[in-house]
Each structure stands twice: as structure tokens, then as C-alpha cells.
Scaffold this active site. Structure first.
Site, PDB file in Angstrom:
ATOM      1  N   GLU A   1      -1.772   6.616   7.910  1.00  0.00           N
ATOM      2  CA  GLU A   1      -1.352   5.243   8.161  1.00  0.00           C
ATOM      3  C   GLU A   1       0.066   4.965   7.691  1.00  0.00           C
ATOM      4  OE1 GLU A   1      -5.454   2.806   8.559  1.00  0.00           O
ATOM      5  OE2 GLU A   1      -4.657   2.921   6.542  1.00  0.00           O
TER       6      GLU A   1
ATOM      7  N   CYS B   1      -1.444  -2.235  -0.607  1.00  0.00           N
ATOM      8  CA  CYS B   1      -1.410  -1.043  -1.471  1.00  0.00           C
ATOM      9  C   CYS B   1      -2.813  -0.546  -1.765  1.00  0.00           C
ATOM     10  CB  CYS B   1      -0.765  -1.360  -2.821  1.00  0.00           C
ATOM     11  SG  CYS B   1       0.885  -2.020  -2.724  1.00  0.00           S
TER      12      CYS B   1
ATOM     13  N   SER C   1       7.740   7.259  -4.387  1.00  0.00           N
ATOM     14  CA  SER C   1       6.829   6.799  -5.434  1.00  0.00           C
ATOM     15  C   SER C   1       5.943   7.965  -5.857  1.00  0.00           C
ATOM     16  CB  SER C   1       5.956   5.651  -4.905  1.00  0.00           C
ATOM     17  OG  SER C   1       5.050   5.226  -5.894  1.00  0.00           O
TER      18      SER C   1
ATOM     19  N   CYS D   1      -6.886   9.111  -8.208  1.00  0.00           N
ATOM     20  CA  CYS D   1      -6.715   7.919  -9.051  1.00  0.00           C
ATOM     21  C   CYS D   1      -7.920   7.005  -8.826  1.00  0.00           C
ATOM     22  CB  CYS D   1      -5.407   7.198  -8.715  1.00  0.00           C
ATOM     23  SG  CYS D   1      -3.962   8.227  -9.046  1.00  0.00           S
TER      24      CYS D   1
ATOM     25  N   GLU E   1       0.702  12.120  -2.247  1.00  0.00           N
ATOM     26  CA  GLU E   1       1.643  12.219  -3.364  1.00  0.00           C
ATOM     27  C   GLU E   1       2.875  12.966  -2.852  1.00  0.00           C
ATOM     28  OE1 GLU E   1       2.331  11.208  -6.528  1.00  0.00           O
ATOM     29  OE2 GLU E   1       4.041  12.520  -6.202  1.00  0.00           O
TER      30      GLU E   1
ATOM     31  N   CYS F   1      -5.200  12.510  -0.234  1.00  0.00           N
ATOM     32  CA  CYS F   1      -4.505  12.700  -1.501  1.00  0.00           C
ATOM     33  C   CYS F   1      -5.430  13.444  -2.452  1.00  0.00           C
ATOM     34  CB  CYS F   1      -4.123  11.349  -2.107  1.00  0.00           C
ATOM     35  SG  CYS F   1      -3.024  11.518  -3.544  1.00  0.00           S
TER      36      CYS F   1
ATOM     37  N   HIS G   1       0.670   2.227 -14.575  1.00  0.00           N
ATOM     38  CA  HIS G   1      -0.654   1.600 -14.604  1.00  0.00           C
ATOM     39  C   HIS G   1      -1.331   1.485 -15.963  1.00  0.00           C
ATOM     40  CE1 HIS G   1      -0.216   1.620 -10.364  1.00  0.00           C
ATOM     41  NE2 HIS G   1      -0.514   2.888 -10.171  1.00  0.00           N
TER      42      HIS G   1
ATOM     43  N   CYS H   1      -7.860   3.845  -6.234  1.00  0.00           N
ATOM     44  CA  CYS H   1      -7.166   3.979  -4.945  1.00  0.00           C
ATOM     45  C   CYS H   1      -8.118   4.446  -3.854  1.00  0.00           C
ATOM     46  CB  CYS H   1      -6.017   4.977  -5.083  1.00  0.00           C
ATOM     47  SG  CYS H   1      -5.099   5.212  -3.547  1.00  0.00           S
TER      48      CYS H   1
ATOM     49  N   CYS I   1       6.522   1.617   4.957  1.00  0.00           N
ATOM     50  CA  CYS I   1       5.768   2.347   3.939  1.00  0.00           C
ATOM     51  C   CYS I   1       5.121   3.538   4.636  1.00  0.00           C
ATOM     52  CB  CYS I   1       4.720   1.404   3.351  1.00  0.00           C
ATOM     53  SG  CYS I   1       3.648   2.170   2.144  1.00  0.00           S
TER      54      CYS I   1
ATOM     55  N   SER J   1       4.085   5.402 -10.691  1.00  0.00           N
ATOM     56  CA  SER J   1       2.821   4.676 -10.829  1.00  0.00           C
ATOM     57  C   SER J   1       2.316   4.846 -12.256  1.00  0.00           C
ATOM     58  CB  SER J   1       1.801   5.227  -9.829  1.00  0.00           C
ATOM     59  OG  SER J   1       2.244   4.963  -8.516  1.00  0.00           O
TER      60      SER J   1
HETATM   61  N1  SAH Z   1       0.955   8.846  -4.704  1.00  0.00           N
HETATM   62  C1  SAH Z   1       2.094   7.996  -4.902  1.00  0.00           C
HETATM   63  C2  SAH Z   1       2.381   7.026  -3.762  1.00  0.00           C
HETATM   64  C3  SAH Z   1       1.252   6.276  -3.081  1.00  0.00           C
HETATM   65  S1  SAH Z   1       0.482   4.876  -3.760  1.00  0.00           S
HETATM   66  C4  SAH Z   1       1.958   7.235  -6.187  1.00  0.00           C
HETATM   67  O1  SAH Z   1       0.919   7.351  -6.823  1.00  0.00           O
HETATM   68  O2  SAH Z   1       2.907   6.575  -6.600  1.00  0.00           O
HETATM   69  C5  SAH Z   1       1.509   3.487  -3.767  1.00  0.00           C
HETATM   70  C6  SAH Z   1       1.132   2.533  -4.909  1.00  0.00           C
HETATM   71  O3  SAH Z   1      -0.069   1.783  -4.661  1.00  0.00           O
HETATM   72  C7  SAH Z   1       0.889   3.300  -6.201  1.00  0.00           C
HETATM   73  O4  SAH Z   1       1.525   2.669  -7.270  1.00  0.00           O
HETATM   74  C8  SAH Z   1      -0.603   3.204  -6.317  1.00  0.00           C
HETATM   75  O5  SAH Z   1      -1.005   3.435  -7.634  1.00  0.00           O
HETATM   76  C9  SAH Z   1      -0.885   1.818  -5.816  1.00  0.00           C
HETATM   77  N2  SAH Z   1      -2.285   1.569  -5.516  1.00  0.00           N
HETATM   78  C10 SAH Z   1      -3.239   2.468  -5.196  1.00  0.00           C
HETATM   79  N3  SAH Z   1      -4.425   1.857  -4.990  1.00  0.00           N
HETATM   80  C11 SAH Z   1      -4.223   0.538  -5.171  1.00  0.00           C
HETATM   81  C12 SAH Z   1      -5.067  -0.607  -5.049  1.00  0.00           C
HETATM   82  N4  SAH Z   1      -6.350  -0.509  -4.693  1.00  0.00           N
HETATM   83  N5  SAH Z   1      -4.522  -1.822  -5.300  1.00  0.00           N
HETATM   84  C13 SAH Z   1      -3.209  -1.924  -5.611  1.00  0.00           C
HETATM   85  N6  SAH Z   1      -2.364  -0.886  -5.721  1.00  0.00           N
HETATM   86  C14 SAH Z   1      -2.867   0.341  -5.496  1.00  0.00           C
END
Ligand code: SAH
Length: 376
Positions: A103, A350, A208, A127, A177, A123, A232, A130, A116, A230
Site C-alpha cells: 500500500e 499509520c 523512517s 512491533c 523496514e 514486515c 515509542h 502495528c 508515504c 520510531s
Molecule cells: N518500519 C519503519 C517505517 C514504517 S512505520 C519504522 O518502524 O519506522 C511508520 C510509523 O507508523 C512508525 O513510527 C510506526 O511505529 C508507526 N505505527 C505503526 N503502527 C501504528 C499504529 N497502529 N498507530 C499509529 N502509528 C503506528
């Protein structure tokens, strides 16, 4: 029909010029006994004018056009679905040649248009908050599949009546990633930054990462675009749980890589993404801890309201808490914004991207760091 079989074989071997950098195209032309400057013309046709056939490239001789068509192609991933949200966000589901879905999301704003994009089918990082993680990992995208998202989005947005250059910014924040698909991502960056192609500035392209430390160092050498991390969580115990790659590259190591990435470039800052999870990482004391660990790192923080998805075990923090968390960071002197949720009515926000990937990993057999990937 042997003839057909032969043709199919020849098709499969064609080079997809969408993924070739100018240097790669020069190499292709040298191999054909042609002058390398032809590469400049083809870059302009393919990315500047979004041409998809060599026939239309009239400043190349007819013989060269035919020669190119026999060994090369301009082939973007097919659009399986295009959706537009109430706020103007557009999301595409692309079907790759091997059946995987990825996507891509376009987010229009008053002063810019951000695309984006995805870097992997699925992936491997797992995480916990996600939805891309849920569907597992299949494979890295090739550079033509990464650039194909930008190319197709540019063409579709043009057709939908946006300006001639609707995409002013690119963020690698879709599926995957990017730093675990290093070579294809760097080739794609090269094409995005090329003036003959998309001509985006280094600052308007953001990679990112969840924190693949060695690749952060490599990116700085190869193509120092804007970096988002990221984060968090303010401490390793919590980050191990939310972002399992932290067990391999803990926060101190990650932040050291960030400091090095910025170097002594003035005004350069790393963006730290921080998803707001109610009762998990949103206490005011955690905001203070966050400010403390980021001391000495040129940082800005993007707070991301958690976007739920079916089966997710988290809840988004309350608005008042997100505001208080932001205020605590601001009081500690850190530039902080709360990212506006865009396109959530079409699951484009996101962490909601889930392009139906064929999972090739056997999660149960995976090592604890969550990144060891085994093929079938
Ligand atoms: N793998 C990379 C890029 C993709 S994610 C990374 O981890 O940075 C893009 C952003 O969306 C990341 O910061 C990720 O942690 C965040 N993200 C993932 N799931 C999410 C969710 N359910 N709600 C809000 N942000 C989320």
C-alpha cells in the site's frame, strides 16, 4: 505453442528501467554500444514526463527505441484498488507480479503533498502495535517496485486533476523496514533526488526506521536524507516489548547513531515518532524520561495517536493526555507536534496498512529479536 513460450521467457528477462538510477541506465546504454548521455533523456521521459513506452521517446532514434523495447520495459506495479478519503487522502493497493499486495498513501496539505511509500511486502520486525506486523514478512521490494509507487501516484494524481508535481515529499513510512532493504532503498533515493527524475531535495525525503543501527551509519555515508526513528518508549524494558529490534540495538546505541547521523550539520534534526498508547507509554513521568534520554540529540518529536486495527490490544491515549504529554515535552525544550490522523476512514493511517502479504516467515521459529527471517 513454442513461440509463445519463448516470448514469455524473453519478457521475463527484460530490465525494468523504473528502478534504474542514471548510472544504471548509463551502464545499460554502454552495454548496447550507445552513448551514456542517452540515460539523461530516458530519465526525463520516464520520470519527468511519466512515459511508459519507448516509442514515444522521439529524441531517440527509431532503431534505438526498438532496441530498448526488446530488452527493457517501464512496468509499474498494477493498481488493485484506489480509494480517496473524505480529507483528500488517497490510498492505493498495488498487486505485485508475484501476487503480494503493498500500500501507498498520498496526503495532501496546503503547502505540500506527501507520499508515504512501502519498502517491503510485509514486515519482519513484529512491533506489537502495528498491523503490518500481523501479516508477517514476505520479501524486499525491488527498486522498480519502490519507484513504481511514486511513478504511478504521480501519474494518477495528475489524472485526478492535482498540480503537475503533486508529490513534494516522500516518506518511507508505509509497509516494511526500509533499512532492512538497504540497496533498493538507496537506489530509489538516488532516483527521487535526481533532478532529471523527481528532483526532490534531501530534506523532503524521509527514511523512517525502527532502529537498525548499522544501517543508520551506512545511510549517512550513502545518502543522508532526513531520518525518522520510531522510538515509542523512553526505556529499554518497555521498548523491548513494543519494538522488539530494541533487544538487538538498545536505546543508547540507537541515540548514539542518531547523534552521528546529524553530525555537525546546522539545523538538522532527527524526528522521533512516538505512538500514544493509553496506560502503556503515555504517563507524564514517561514524557519527562523521554526528554531526559533525548538530551544532547538534535530532536523533534512526532506524537502519533494510536490507530486501532482489528484485534489490536492497545487503545489510543485520551486527547487531554496527548496534549499534556506534548506540553511536558515542550516544557523540556523539545519541539513536539501531534501528528494529525489522516485517511483513517479508508484505513490509510499509520500502522493500518496491510496489503495482504503472503507470509513466508514462521513466526514461532523466529529468534527473539524478531528480525531473523527464514524463507519457506
Ligand atoms: N518500519 C519503519 C517505517 C514504517 S512505520 C519504522 O518502524 O519506522 C511508520 C510509523 O507508523 C512508525 O513510527 C510506526 O511505529 C508507526 N505505527 C505503526 N503502527 C501504528 C499504529 N497502529 N498507530 C499509529 N502509528 C503506528
Amino acid at each position: 505453442m513454442p513461440q509463445n513460450i519463448l516470448n514469455v521467457g524473453a519478457e521475463a528477462a527484460k530490465v525494468n528501467v523504473l528502478g534504474l538510477t542514471q548510472a544504471g541506465l548509463e551502464h545499460l546504454f554502454s552495454g548496447m554500444g550507445e552513448k551514456p548521455f542517452r540515460a539523461r533523456q530516458v530519465m526525463q521521459w520516464v520520470h519527468g514526463r511519466l512515459a511508459d513506452r519507448f516509442e514515444v521517446m522521439t529524441d531517440l532514434g527509431a532503431g534505438l527505441r526498438a532496441g530498448l523495447a526488446s530488452i527493457a520495459e517501464v512496468r509499474a506495479p498494477a493498481i488493485a484498488l484506489e480509494q480517496t478519503a473524505a480529507d483528500g487522502t488517497v490510498k492505493w493497493l498495488f498487486r505485485l507480479a508475484d501476487g503480494n499486495g503493498i500500500e501507498t498513501v498520498f496526503i495532501p496539505e496546503a503547502d505540500r503533498g506527501t507520499l508515504c511509500i512501502s519498502s517491503q511486502a510485509g514486515c519482519a520486525l513484529n512491533c506489537s502495535f502495528c498491523s503490518t506486523a500481523r501479516q508477517g514478512y514476505n520479501r524486499n521490494l525491488a527498486s522498480h517496485e519502490i519507484i513504481g509507487q511514486l511513478w504511478t501516484a504521480s501519474a494518477r494524481l495528475r489524472a485526478l486533476g492535482y498540480s503537475d508535481r503533486p508529490v513534494t515529499n516522500v516518506v518511507f513510512m508505509g509497509m516494511g523496514e526500509p533499512l532492512l532493504n538497504f540497496e533498493a532503498v538507496v537506489s530509489s533515493l538516488d532516483i527521487m533526488l535526481d533532478d532529471l527524475a523527481y528532483g526532490l531535495s534531501r530534506r523532503r525525503v524521509t527514511v523512517s526506521t525502527s532502529g537498525v543501527v548499522p544501517a543508520i551509519h551506512q545511510l549517512r555515508e550513502a545518502c543522508p536524507v532526513s531520518l525518522a526513528v520510531s522510538l515509542h518508549a523512553p526505556d529499554d524494558a518497555l521498548r523491548n516489548e513494543l519494538v522488539p529490534i530494541n533487544r538487538k540495538y538498545p536505546i543508547a546505541m540507537l541515540l548514539e547513531a542518531c547523534r552521528r547521523y546529524v553530525g555537525d550539520e546546522p539545523r538538522r534534526r532527527i524526528t522521533f515518532e512516538y505512538v500514544m498508547l493509553r496506560g502503556v507509554n503515555d504517563a507524564i513521568s514517561q514524557a519527562r524520561d523521554l526528554a531526559r534520554v533525548l538530551r544532547g540529540v538534535p530532536a523533534k518529536i512526532n506524537l502519533i495517536p494510536f490507530n486501532p486495527f482489528p484485534g489490536s490490544r492497545y487503545v489510543c491515549s485520551e486527547r487531554t493526555r496527548i496534549d499534556a504529554f506534548r506540553d511536558a515535552l515542550l516544557a523540556a525544550g523539545i519541539v513536539t507536534i501531534t501528528r494529525r490522523t489522516r485517511g483513517d476512514d479508508i484505513d490509510a493511517a499509520c500502522g493500518q496498512l496491510a496489503g495482504e502479504v503472503r507470509d513466508r516467515t514462521r513466526r514461532s521459529g523466529k529468534s527473539a529479536d524478531g528480525i531473523t527471517v527464514h524463507g519457506p
